[in-house]
Scaffold this active site. Sequence first.
Site: not given
Length: 307
Positions: A46, A256
């Site tokens: 991610n 992320d």
Amino acid sequence: MAAGKPVVILGVFVADTAYRADRQPRMGETILGNSFKLGPGGKGSNQAVAAGKLGADTTFLTRLGVDAFADMAKRTWQDAGVRSAVIDTPDSYTGAAYIFVEEGSGNNAIIVSPGAAMLISPADIEANAALIRGAGVFVTQLEQPIDAAMRALEIARGAGVTTILNPAPAAKLPDRIYTLCDYLTPNETETEELTGLKVSSVDEARVAAGKLLEKGVGTVIVTLGDKGALLHSKGRSEHVAAISAGPVVETTGAGDAFNGGFAAALSRGVEPLQAVRFACAVAGISVTRPGTAPSMPTLQEVEALLA
Ligand code: ADP
């Protein structure tokens, strides 16, 4: 903004398989679900998608099985402009997560089987040492074995590459790893796990960050959810407010987005406090959209929000 220096991210990809049903099946029972969704996940992956979509020259280093989920991983990275350094692992499998979501409450129960990524070893890192040494910014997390993360941080540090450790999921760390981090980016829970101190306000984050600095980290950045982030280093402690881009839809993957955005900004030579602000904008947009990797914004979207 120009593409900047290369960003190399070591970490894990898992295929998220999300089932919604009214309740969990009992042992031995089969029930019908209401829906199913397959999506790309894994913190490292991610983060790489976030950095890649922002136009950073990004390479993701990992192990995958040789299977359909590996194809999905590679397609995900390609779509985000991320190069991959994949060690094929035919005797294992690409990681997958079973995510049960209870209809109505939204509560979830998850099983993660990391597969090939659990086999990432210090020897794998040695084999990719040139890639790491050639980076401007190196990022990793704690989903793959820690001895591999440690070796990669050592190699990066030895070559003068800027290092970022996102200590997620929460775990106790060996003392030596702190001294290898230019930046450590825990969220509130991870900061509590690392320090044993309660962290639910900016002031508490500052005290805990001080403790992490003493362990040898260059700069601690505590992400504080909708309270933004705290940048804390010797002689400098600045709180950056969260940046709202609209109604919040899903906060999974906010960290992320933040880490990928922060790495992308640093790779372009943006100074740390401005890079935190940029990262807050990246994460601020991502939480207004469903999904994790698919919710990452483009550079144009972030620049428009910050303008
Ligand atoms: P994690 O996803 O790892 O738990 P956080 O919850 O601390 O991480 O979120 C990371 C960053 O995402 C925050 O520093 C903030 O910039 C942004 N963020 C998180 N939640 C929100 C929110 N509700 N509104 C705006 N930004 C948010």
